[in-house]
Motif scaffolding. Structure first.
Motif, PDB file in Angstrom:
ATOM      1  N   UNK A 200      15.189  -3.980   2.200  1.00  0.00           N
ATOM      2  CA  UNK A 200      14.654  -5.336   2.402  1.00  0.00           C
ATOM      3  C   UNK A 200      14.890  -5.813   3.834  1.00  0.00           C
ATOM      4  N   UNK A 201      13.931  -6.537   4.353  1.00  0.00           N
ATOM      5  CA  UNK A 201      13.998  -7.018   5.729  1.00  0.00           C
ATOM      6  C   UNK A 201      13.138  -6.228   6.679  1.00  0.00           C
ATOM      7  N   UNK A 202      12.746  -5.014   6.252  1.00  0.00           N
ATOM      8  CA  UNK A 202      11.859  -4.186   7.075  1.00  0.00           C
ATOM      9  C   UNK A 202      10.427  -4.296   6.565  1.00  0.00           C
ATOM     10  N   UNK A 203       9.471  -4.005   7.442  1.00  0.00           N
ATOM     11  CA  UNK A 203       8.066  -4.043   7.038  1.00  0.00           C
ATOM     12  C   UNK A 203       7.744  -2.810   6.191  1.00  0.00           C
ATOM     13  N   UNK A 204       6.916  -3.012   5.180  1.00  0.00           N
ATOM     14  CA  UNK A 204       6.500  -1.909   4.310  1.00  0.00           C
ATOM     15  C   UNK A 204       5.366  -1.131   4.959  1.00  0.00           C
ATOM     16  N   UNK A 205       5.462   0.192   4.896  1.00  0.00           N
ATOM     17  CA  UNK A 205       4.370   1.044   5.327  1.00  0.00           C
ATOM     18  C   UNK A 205       3.530   1.465   4.137  1.00  0.00           C
ATOM     19  N   UNK A 206       2.511   2.274   4.350  1.00  0.00           N
ATOM     20  CA  UNK A 206       1.658   2.731   3.251  1.00  0.00           C
ATOM     21  C   UNK A 206       2.480   3.473   2.192  1.00  0.00           C
ATOM     22  N   UNK A 207       2.330   3.074   0.941  1.00  0.00           N
ATOM     23  CA  UNK A 207       2.978   3.733  -0.177  1.00  0.00           C
ATOM     24  C   UNK A 207       4.456   3.446  -0.313  1.00  0.00           C
ATOM     25  N   UNK A 208       4.987   2.522   0.472  1.00  0.00           N
ATOM     26  CA  UNK A 208       6.415   2.242   0.419  1.00  0.00           C
ATOM     27  C   UNK A 208       6.729   1.036  -0.468  1.00  0.00           C
ATOM     28  N   UNK A 209       7.939   1.002  -0.991  1.00  0.00           N
ATOM     29  CA  UNK A 209       8.412  -0.119  -1.806  1.00  0.00           C
ATOM     30  C   UNK A 209       9.830  -0.474  -1.365  1.00  0.00           C
ATOM     31  N   UNK A 210      10.218  -1.703  -1.640  1.00  0.00           N
ATOM     32  CA  UNK A 210      11.573  -2.116  -1.309  1.00  0.00           C
ATOM     33  C   UNK A 210      12.573  -1.513  -2.289  1.00  0.00           C
ATOM     34  N   UNK A 211      13.731  -1.205  -1.771  1.00  0.00           N
ATOM     35  CA  UNK A 211      14.758  -0.511  -2.541  1.00  0.00           C
ATOM     36  C   UNK A 211      15.560  -1.507  -3.381  1.00  0.00           C
ATOM     37  N   UNK A 212      15.023  -1.869  -4.531  1.00  0.00           N
ATOM     38  CA  UNK A 212      15.744  -2.768  -5.438  1.00  0.00           C
ATOM     39  C   UNK A 212      16.867  -2.046  -6.163  1.00  0.00           C
ATOM     40  N   UNK A 213      16.682  -0.749  -6.419  1.00  0.00           N
ATOM     41  CA  UNK A 213      17.653  -0.017  -7.241  1.00  0.00           C
ATOM     42  C   UNK A 213      19.046   0.031  -6.615  1.00  0.00           C
ATOM     43  N   UNK A 214      19.102   0.258  -5.313  1.00  0.00           N
ATOM     44  CA  UNK A 214      20.401   0.375  -4.667  1.00  0.00           C
ATOM     45  C   UNK A 214      21.171  -0.932  -4.759  1.00  0.00           C
ATOM     46  N   UNK A 215      20.470  -2.044  -4.569  1.00  0.00           N
ATOM     47  CA  UNK A 215      21.140  -3.343  -4.637  1.00  0.00           C
ATOM     48  C   UNK A 215      21.542  -3.677  -6.069  1.00  0.00           C
TER      49      UNK A 215
END
Length: 416
Positions: A200-215
């Motif tokens: 979170x906090x970074x821009x998403x590129x094509x096909x990317x998702x934010x890492x909710x699992x780690x948090x």
């Protein structure tokens, strides 16, 4: 060398049930052997490695249970219930012996004077200057807490294996136990697998998702009172997966991962465990959360959870929490607590696997409690977990009608 994975996807081998998986996991982990001494001020959430025993009687003397008057009951009739108030005894003060025909003004917790056998509550007494009028029909022996009535010296007041709640700390303080012996905090290493993951906090590129699992994993581990070892995001290669497992084994008592446990070309947990550890379990017959890996890297256990966030949350609740509690030294049955609550929904299309759906308690039209379920069954809808306050367990191939009793696992019981 890998063990034959129990419940693998090998043809002809069925996935294990929830109960079978729990039995196997709990049989393969043990409490930490390392302990430390901490002050009771630092004891919240810690697990006792030694019982707490009292060195004193509680109460340490006979004391008053109420504000009122300390009397000798036999003095009432000869004096018509009228007694001279000869002394005043607040809590923390010493008392003089009660002289015949007199009363003592006494307050809650104060020691009863020698010769007193009854405390009469102030509300039923009448006072005038230094005299008190006590009803003749008051009960003899009333309102006195006797020495050792709560705890006797030498008694065990908190058992080893207890996770300490605020009431336990208050109890320990009440017997003067300033320091306690506890297991050291469990160290849990967590990681999430996937080249598509972005912090979170970074821009998403094509096909990317934010890492909710780690948090989510990190917060779950901290909520259970563990020390977190954050291994971050592991790229989708076997080499990176092996390195993460080895780093976790070197730093932690348990490794918990998310993702990489399915059977796709980018899922590397199984192959990595074959090289650096042992694989002892591969799948469980539930929905969501079928892919579940369990094994060891050396002596360090590893639990690999699905990558879908809801599946991860469900398998963590059902399997990781009991394992963590066992390693922490918590005694008793580690299986999730279940309640029987009427369904406030119909479930006409059951699954061949046991299902754990997101649910919450609500008040039905008749004013009684019932369970509502989230509309979507998708394992990617993380908002369903935030909406819910527990999981409803729906047996395999069972149709549920509104009003049927169903098993409910409240989140509060899991994390409390």
């Amino acid at each position: 060398m890998s063990m034959d994975p129990c419940g693998s996807d090998t043809p002809g081998r069925a996935a294990l049930t929830k109960e079978q998986v729990l039995d196997r996991l709990l049989a393969r982990v043990a409490p930490l052997g390392e302990t430390e001494t901490v002050s009771i001020a630092e004891g919240l959430g810690r697990v006792l490695s030694e019982p707490v025993k009292s060195t004193i009687d509680v109460p340490a003397w006979d004391n008053s249970a109420m504000d009122g008057y300390a009397i000798r009951h036999a003095d009432l009739a000869p004096n018509g219930g009228r007694l001279r108030v000869a002394q005043r005894i607040p809590a923390g003060a010493a008392a003089s012996a009660l002289q015949p025909g007199t009363a003592a003004r006494i307050f809650t917790g104060a020691p009863v004077p020698e010769g007193c056998d009854t405390v009469v509550v102030q509300e039923i007494c009448e006072t005038a200057e230094d005299w008190v009028q006590v009803p003749l029909d008051c009960k003899s022996g009333a309102n006195i807490r006797r020495l050792g009535e709560d705890i006797r010296a030498g008694a065990e007041v908190i058992a080893a294996g207890t996770r300490l709640a605020p009431q336990h700390l208050g109890l320990a303080a009440s017997i003067g136990a300033a320091r306690i012996r506890v297991y050291r905090r469990l160290r849990v290493a967590v990681f999430s697998s996937g080249d598509e993951l972005v912090m979170p906090g970074k821009a998403l590129g094509p096909g990317q998702i934010y890492n909710s699992n780690l948090f989510m994993l990190s917060a779950l581990v901290k909520r259970l009172g563990c020390e977190l070892v954050d291994l971050g995001i592991v790229e989708d290669t076997q080499a990176a997966t092996e390195q993460a497992l080895m780093r976790g084994a070197a730093q932690a008592d348990l490794i918990v991962g998310s993702g990489g446990v399915s059977v796709g070309e980018e899922d590397h947990i199984k192959a990595a465990l074959d090289r650096v550890g042992t694989l002892e379990l591969w799948s469980v017959a539930i929905r969501p959360g079928k892919p579940l890996a369990f094994g060891h890297i050396g002596t360090t256990p590893f639990i690999g959870n699905p990558g879908n966030p809801v599946s991860l949350f469900v398998t963590f609740c059902l399997f990781c929490i009991p394992v963590i509690r066992r390693q922490q030294g918590v005694v008793g049955d580690q299986r999730p607590v279940t309640l029987r609550i009427p369904a406030g929904f119909d479930w006409p299309r059951p699954d061949k696997r046991r299902e754990f759906h997101r649910a919450r308690v609500q008040t039905g039209e008749d004013g009684a409690q019932e369970l509502a379920v989230f509309p979507s069954r998708s394992s990617a809808v993380l908002s369903s977990v935030a909406w819910a306050d527990g999981l409803v367990e729906i047996p395999e191939n069972r149709i549920i009608r509104k009003g049927d009793l169903v098993d409910f696992i409240p989140f509060q019981a899991l994390f409390g």
